[in-house]
Every structure is written in C-alpha cells, then in structure tokens.
Design an enzyme around this catalytic site. Structure first.
Site, PDB file in Angstrom:
ATOM      1  N   THR A  82       0.849  -1.193   0.000  1.00 26.62           N
ATOM      2  CA  THR A  82       0.000   0.000   0.000  1.00 26.62           C
ATOM      3  C   THR A  82       0.884   1.241   0.000  1.00 26.62           C
ATOM      4  O   THR A  82       1.864   1.313   0.733  1.00 26.62           O
ATOM      5  CB  THR A  82      -0.923   0.037   1.231  1.00 26.62           C
ATOM      6  OG1 THR A  82      -1.813  -1.090   1.174  1.00 26.62           O
ATOM      7  CG2 THR A  82      -1.756   1.310   1.254  1.00 26.62           C
ATOM      8  N   PHE A 103       1.163   5.200   0.728  1.00 26.56           N
ATOM      9  CA  PHE A 103       0.568   6.239   1.555  1.00 26.56           C
ATOM     10  C   PHE A 103       1.153   7.597   1.173  1.00 26.56           C
ATOM     11  O   PHE A 103       2.327   7.698   0.796  1.00 26.56           O
ATOM     12  CB  PHE A 103       0.856   5.989   3.038  1.00 26.56           C
ATOM     13  CG  PHE A 103       0.216   4.740   3.596  1.00 26.56           C
ATOM     14  CD1 PHE A 103      -0.944   4.813   4.353  1.00 26.56           C
ATOM     15  CD2 PHE A 103       0.781   3.482   3.371  1.00 26.56           C
ATOM     16  CE1 PHE A 103      -1.532   3.668   4.882  1.00 26.56           C
ATOM     17  CE2 PHE A 103       0.198   2.331   3.889  1.00 26.56           C
ATOM     18  CZ  PHE A 103      -0.961   2.427   4.639  1.00 26.56           C
TER      19      PHE A 103
END
Length: 400
Positions: free
Chosen positions: A282, A284
């Site tokens: 992921t 960010f």
C-alpha cells in the site's frame, strides 16, 4: 461449502462520544492563473485579487521557491454536503480515534511531531505513519475527512493516508479529498501488507463461522477465506475489526488484521500471511499544510490534477506534453467531478447525460525544480481548463 459476503452498514465498535459537525467546504488554491476565455466545463473558478497578469506567473509558479498569490480557486466542488461525523460513547480505556468533537478541543502538546492516520491503534496506517515519521506521536482519526481537517486546523502536524494498493487499486475517497482540501503532498511511503487471521483465546479455526475486516482486506484474502467457508462481513477498519472481536469476546468470529493488532487487543494469531498475493503493498501519502521546496538532489515525484475540454484526442495531447519531454508517468487516475455533470443530453439515450466532466490525477517522475517539468506543465496549462499541483516530493523506493 460456498461463502457469501455480508456487508454490515457500519462497524459496530464501541466508539467515542456522539457529535455532529457541519464543516464548510474549502476553496482550493492552485499555482495557475485562469486560462483564456473559451468553452470550458462548468467548474467554478475565481481569479486572485492581486491584479497580476497571467503571463507573469509561470516563473514563480514553477521555480524553486513557492510563492503565494496569482492563483485561481476551485469553488464549491461539493459544498452542498458538509461533512458530518457521528460516533457513540465508549467505555474502553484504549485511545479513541480523533473525531470532529476533538477538532475543537485538542491542542498540540510537546515537541514530538503529531501525525494523523485513519483507524484505531494497530491499523496499517499507524505503521505507515511511524515509518514515515519515526518517533512521532501517531493520532488515530475516525474518518479520512477528520485527518485532513486535523492538519488544516493545526491540531496535528502531518497526516499519512493511503492512496493506492497494489492489489485493491486506488482509494478513491482520498483522491476526492485531496481536491477539496488545501493540504500539500510532501512525501510518500510504501508499506508491505501482511494479513493475519485473528481470534480470541481458545477459539480455533474450525470454530469460526464469519470473519470481519475492511473490504479490501477481505478481497485480498479471498482464496483463503473461501477455503475456510467463512462468511465475510465488511467493516470500516482492519484494526477496528480486531478491537470489536476482542471487546465483545466473540467465539464464532475472527478478524483479518495486522500482527500489531493481535498484540494490542490480546488476540491469538490463527494464521499468518493469508493474503492471496505476497506482493501486497500500500502506498501512503504524507500531507502537510505547506508545500516543500522541491530539489534535484534525489529522485522526486510530482502529483497534479487537471481537467480538459471534451473532444477527440484531448487526453492524448495532455499526456503527450510529458512524453515529448521524456517524463515518465507512474500513475493516472480519472475521477468524475461530483455534482457538476454537464447538461448535455442525447435523445438517443433517453435523456441521460452524454458525458461527464472528469478530473485527471497524474503522478510523474520529475521535480518541479526540473526545467522539463516546468515546461511540461506550462504546455499543459495552454489547453487545460483547470490545473493544480498537489505536491512535488521525494519518492519512496523502499518497501518495509
């Protein structure tokens, strides 16, 4: 045994005090002046009041020093729906997520950098915040909106929020919030995601009938959960699911969450690395009130958002401004401009809108201190109906 998915309307966690806050929509600065008068989509813009000419701005807008003034604002993108946050009182002693009620009561304490993230303790976003800003004070927020607001109101110094996952794709909510708020992207951090199946002490895998987690986490573990024959229940947060399982002492339900969440909430780890693909990362974004001065001493990435007139080849022309300068695009995302659908109807489709105005979010590998990036955006500015630089920041090449 086949599995079904049941989506619960809202995570029934023991959350904080009930409050409702109507927050006004914000105007959004860009680095660019209005474009020459021509047919353009119905995006409400208003010029700056300093009286500067459009042609005088490009150097200051693209230079190493970021200056105020000579800007346009994107007005009332969604001001008909002010944000509202609702939560209920919680008797538990754990730190509760930051809510809208806290936005008017909190004050910055101490010298540690305060970093907002969405979720509760044990969330992957908390790990990302700590990776981005070691030794920071990580502040949990109930919603993405609240994290944006907390930075804008000087209640925290930064926010670290997910923007895309290698398996699940983009987090569209945060793309929309980037446009609605005045924050700047000042960095990025990539985090490898490892999902665990958690349950209370004494509960075995064969005892489980259902599993709770965030929809993306459930989707990323589809094969494992299907083999176990578990009913999936979608909730707001992975760590929040673990917290709910622990506080309600459920014996028939598990949670898909992080190893950190198991330690925080005293849960057993029934299985580790249950995601279908090991390459689960992921990305960010690190957000701040002020932009950073871009440099050329390290690899930089720049994020922009723009809109275009409708017509054949227009998007091709927009992307060509980067290709002809050998600038690599790492991401392109299109998002409808909400509540601004064009009033163009086609009788052949029973009066439905013929097309919608779109915003294009683009990330490219170049610093705003690079002349190539300045020239590319100067070129794009000639025919874009709206253009805003979201941030120029060091790129993260490492994954942890």
């Amino acid at each position: 045994m086949s599995a079904t998915i049941v989506r619960s309307p809202k995570l029934p966690l023991p959350p904080p005090e009930t409050t409702t806050s109507n927050l006004q929509s914000l105007n959004h600065n860009t680095f660019f002046t209005p474009l020459p008068n021509k047919r353009r989509r119905r995006i409400s813009i208003c010029a700056s009041t300093d009286g500067s000419a459009a042609g005088d701005q490009s150097n200051s807008a693209f230079g190493g020093e970021i200056k105020k003034g000579q800007a346009i604002e994107l007005n009332k993108v969604n001001d008909e729906n002010p944000y509202e946050f609702n939560a209920k009182d919680s008797p538990n002693p754990l730190p509760r997520p930051l809510t809208s009620a806290d936005l008017s009561n909190m004050a910055t304490e101490g010298s540690r950098l305060r970093v907002a993230y969405q979720g509760v303790r044990g969330a992957y976003s908390e790990s990302a915040a700590e990776k981005a800003y070691p030794n920071c004070e990580a502040v949990p927020c109930e919603q993405f909106d609240t994290a944006f607001e907390a930075v804008e109101r000087w209640l925290v110094d930064r926010a670290v929020l997910p923007i895309e996952n290698s398996l699940g794709g983009s987090i569209h909510r945060n793309y929309d919030l980037l446009l609605r708020h005045r924050l700047h992207i000042v960095g990025e951090v990539k985090l490898a995601i490892s999902h665990c199946l958690l349950a209370n002490n004494g509960v075995k895998i064969e005892d489980l009938k259902r599993v709770l987690s965030h929809p993306q986490a459930l989707a990323q573990c589809e094969n494992t959960l299907t083999k176990l024959g578990l009913v999936r229940e979608a909730v707001d947060d992975t760590a929040g699911a673990a917290k709910y399982i622990a506080f309600n002492k459920l014996q028939d339900a598990g949670a898909v969450a992080s190893l950190a969440a198991s330690r925080i909430y005293g849960l057993n780890v029934l299985a580790q690395d249950i995601q279908d693909d090991s390459d689960n990362v992921t990305r960010f974004l690190m957000l701040a009130r002020e932009p950073i001065i871009p440099g050329t001493d390290k690899p930089f990435k720049t994020s922009v958002v723009f809109s275009l007139d409708e017509g054949p080849g227009v998007l091709f022309k927009a992307l060509a401004v980067f290709a002809m300068r050998n600038i690599n695009l790492t991401k392109i995302e299109s998002r409808p401009l909400q509540k601004q659908a064009l009033r163009v109807l086609d009788d052949s489709v029973d009066g439905f809108p013929k097309y919608f105005p779109y915003l294009f979010y683009v990330d490219f590998e170049a610093s705003m201190a690079d002349q190539r990036a300045q020239n590319a955006l100067g070129h794009l500015k000639e025919f874009a109906t709206f253009l805003r630089v979201l941030g120029s920041y060091p790129s993260d090449s490492g994954i942890a």
